[in-house]
Motif scaffolding. Sequence first.
Motif, PDB file in Angstrom:
ATOM      1  N   ILE A  36       4.110 -51.632  48.124  1.00  0.00           N
ATOM      2  CA  ILE A  36       3.963 -52.853  48.910  1.00  0.00           C
ATOM      3  C   ILE A  36       5.326 -53.394  49.326  1.00  0.00           C
ATOM      4  N   THR A  37       6.270 -53.421  48.385  1.00  0.00           N
ATOM      5  CA  THR A  37       7.597 -53.954  48.688  1.00  0.00           C
ATOM      6  C   THR A  37       8.283 -53.140  49.774  1.00  0.00           C
ATOM      7  N   ALA A  38       8.196 -51.819  49.689  1.00  0.00           N
ATOM      8  CA  ALA A  38       8.813 -50.961  50.709  1.00  0.00           C
ATOM      9  C   ALA A  38       8.196 -51.220  52.079  1.00  0.00           C
ATOM     10  N   SER A  39       6.886 -51.390  52.136  1.00  0.00           N
ATOM     11  CA  SER A  39       6.221 -51.681  53.409  1.00  0.00           C
ATOM     12  C   SER A  39       6.691 -53.011  53.974  1.00  0.00           C
ATOM     13  N   LEU A  40       6.733 -54.042  53.141  1.00  0.00           N
ATOM     14  CA  LEU A  40       7.161 -55.361  53.594  1.00  0.00           C
ATOM     15  C   LEU A  40       8.605 -55.343  54.085  1.00  0.00           C
ATOM     16  N   LEU A  41       9.479 -54.627  53.394  1.00  0.00           N
ATOM     17  CA  LEU A  41      10.879 -54.547  53.796  1.00  0.00           C
ATOM     18  C   LEU A  41      11.055 -53.759  55.094  1.00  0.00           C
ATOM     19  N   ASP A  42      10.065 -52.938  55.424  1.00  0.00           N
ATOM     20  CA  ASP A  42      10.106 -52.147  56.654  1.00  0.00           C
ATOM     21  C   ASP A  42       9.261 -52.797  57.761  1.00  0.00           C
ATOM     22  N   SER A  43       9.090 -54.105  57.668  1.00  0.00           N
ATOM     23  CA  SER A  43       8.331 -54.897  58.656  1.00  0.00           C
ATOM     24  C   SER A  43       6.839 -54.585  58.658  1.00  0.00           C
ATOM     25  N   GLY A  44       6.318 -54.042  57.568  1.00  0.00           N
ATOM     26  CA  GLY A  44       4.885 -53.810  57.453  1.00  0.00           C
ATOM     27  C   GLY A  44       4.188 -55.054  56.934  1.00  0.00           C
ATOM     28  N   LYS A  45       2.880 -54.936  56.812  1.00  0.00           N
ATOM     29  CA  LYS A  45       2.090 -56.048  56.287  1.00  0.00           C
ATOM     30  C   LYS A  45       1.035 -55.511  55.333  1.00  0.00           C
ATOM     31  N   VAL A  46       0.456 -56.423  54.575  1.00  0.00           N
ATOM     32  CA  VAL A  46      -0.587 -56.076  53.615  1.00  0.00           C
ATOM     33  C   VAL A  46      -1.888 -56.691  54.107  1.00  0.00           C
ATOM     34  N   LEU A  47      -2.876 -55.847  54.361  1.00  0.00           N
ATOM     35  CA  LEU A  47      -4.228 -56.300  54.678  1.00  0.00           C
ATOM     36  C   LEU A  47      -5.037 -56.195  53.391  1.00  0.00           C
ATOM     37  N   ARG A  73      10.391 -68.283  47.765  1.00  0.00           N
ATOM     38  CA  ARG A  73      10.887 -67.158  48.554  1.00  0.00           C
ATOM     39  C   ARG A  73      10.310 -67.258  49.952  1.00  0.00           C
ATOM     40  N   PRO A  74      10.863 -66.481  50.898  1.00  0.00           N
ATOM     41  CA  PRO A  74      10.300 -66.484  52.249  1.00  0.00           C
ATOM     42  C   PRO A  74       8.863 -65.942  52.241  1.00  0.00           C
ATOM     43  N   ALA A  75       8.117 -66.316  53.264  1.00  0.00           N
ATOM     44  CA  ALA A  75       6.737 -65.837  53.399  1.00  0.00           C
ATOM     45  C   ALA A  75       6.715 -64.332  53.619  1.00  0.00           C
ATOM     46  N   LEU A  76       5.706 -63.686  53.058  1.00  0.00           N
ATOM     47  CA  LEU A  76       5.508 -62.249  53.223  1.00  0.00           C
ATOM     48  C   LEU A  76       4.263 -62.025  54.092  1.00  0.00           C
ATOM     49  N   ALA A  77       4.280 -60.951  54.864  1.00  0.00           N
ATOM     50  CA  ALA A  77       3.208 -60.687  55.823  1.00  0.00           C
ATOM     51  C   ALA A  77       1.976 -60.133  55.113  1.00  0.00           C
ATOM     52  N   ALA A  78       0.956 -60.961  54.989  1.00  0.00           N
ATOM     53  CA  ALA A  78      -0.291 -60.548  54.345  1.00  0.00           C
ATOM     54  C   ALA A  78      -1.451 -61.286  54.992  1.00  0.00           C
ATOM     55  N   LEU A 184       1.185 -57.623  40.420  1.00  0.00           N
ATOM     56  CA  LEU A 184       1.696 -57.233  41.732  1.00  0.00           C
ATOM     57  C   LEU A 184       2.565 -58.339  42.324  1.00  0.00           C
ATOM     58  N   CYS A 185       2.074 -59.571  42.298  1.00  0.00           N
ATOM     59  CA  CYS A 185       2.846 -60.697  42.843  1.00  0.00           C
ATOM     60  C   CYS A 185       4.180 -60.841  42.121  1.00  0.00           C
ATOM     61  N   ASP A 186       4.145 -60.805  40.802  1.00  0.00           N
ATOM     62  CA  ASP A 186       5.359 -60.952  40.011  1.00  0.00           C
ATOM     63  C   ASP A 186       6.330 -59.805  40.282  1.00  0.00           C
ATOM     64  N   GLY A 187       5.816 -58.579  40.335  1.00  0.00           N
ATOM     65  CA  GLY A 187       6.676 -57.420  40.564  1.00  0.00           C
ATOM     66  C   GLY A 187       7.307 -57.426  41.943  1.00  0.00           C
ATOM     67  N   ILE A 188       6.541 -57.812  42.960  1.00  0.00           N
ATOM     68  CA  ILE A 188       7.072 -57.894  44.328  1.00  0.00           C
ATOM     69  C   ILE A 188       8.188 -58.928  44.381  1.00  0.00           C
ATOM     70  N   ASP A 189       7.953 -60.100  43.795  1.00  0.00           N
ATOM     71  CA  ASP A 189       8.995 -61.125  43.764  1.00  0.00           C
ATOM     72  C   ASP A 189      10.227 -60.621  43.020  1.00  0.00           C
ATOM     73  N   CYS A 190      10.014 -59.919  41.928  1.00  0.00           N
ATOM     74  CA  CYS A 190      11.125 -59.390  41.137  1.00  0.00           C
ATOM     75  C   CYS A 190      11.977 -58.437  41.969  1.00  0.00           C
ATOM     76  N   LEU A 191      11.335 -57.521  42.694  1.00  0.00           N
ATOM     77  CA  LEU A 191      12.088 -56.561  43.495  1.00  0.00           C
ATOM     78  C   LEU A 191      12.768 -57.233  44.676  1.00  0.00           C
ATOM     79  N   LEU A 192      12.080 -58.165  45.325  1.00  0.00           N
ATOM     80  CA  LEU A 192      12.653 -58.805  46.505  1.00  0.00           C
ATOM     81  C   LEU A 192      13.774 -59.769  46.152  1.00  0.00           C
ATOM     82  N   LEU A 193      13.663 -60.454  45.028  1.00  0.00           N
ATOM     83  CA  LEU A 193      14.615 -61.504  44.674  1.00  0.00           C
ATOM     84  C   LEU A 193      15.629 -61.077  43.620  1.00  0.00           C
ATOM     85  N   GLY A 194      15.453 -59.854  43.085  1.00  0.00           N
ATOM     86  CA  GLY A 194      16.391 -59.366  42.075  1.00  0.00           C
ATOM     87  C   GLY A 194      16.268 -60.073  40.737  1.00  0.00           C
TER      88      GLY A 194
END
Length: 197
Positions: A36-47, A73-78, A184-194
Amino acid sequence: MNLIDRISHQFEDNMRASLEALELLAAPIAGAVELITASLLDSGKVLVCGSSGSAGDARRFAAQLVNGFELERPALAAMALSADSSSLAPIAGDPDTQALFARQIAAFGQPGDILLTLSANPDSARVLDAIRAAHERDMRVIALTGAGGGRTAETLGPADILLCAPAERIARIREIHLLILHCLCDGIDCLLLGVED
């Protein structure tokens, strides 16, 4: 059995199922976080789509990606596919609602996007159609289900991720799904925010 004993049994059953899920699903959940994080960082979205009682969890997960989980954190595309009532209305008078998630995926899904499905029933026709539609759009799928995985597991491709709660009871499956969504939410935030802890 008295009421206190029944309540105690519910808690104990939940703990057993959660510990079994931890052993089985920690690595696939980590893989889903990375996907999910890789998709979001590559301008993807989560449906996100959820069948039946899981629709509310799907909406909540999408909202937590957009609005934040526990950290600013900034909004994520979902987007939750069960949130738009106009999209869920029968199309052209057709009462068949089985393909409604699939139709939204055909309209909004793009290669590189992620479809996350939620269903305690591993044979939900609506979810199976959604998975097929995602594959047609070159999307990868993360499927949360239970009861052994059923037809959902059979429909997933080799690049997809199955997160199958090790339970048969709907209550336990949905409880584990909620815990997975929080991971998932916690892990995504962890990867995006370090975040380290």
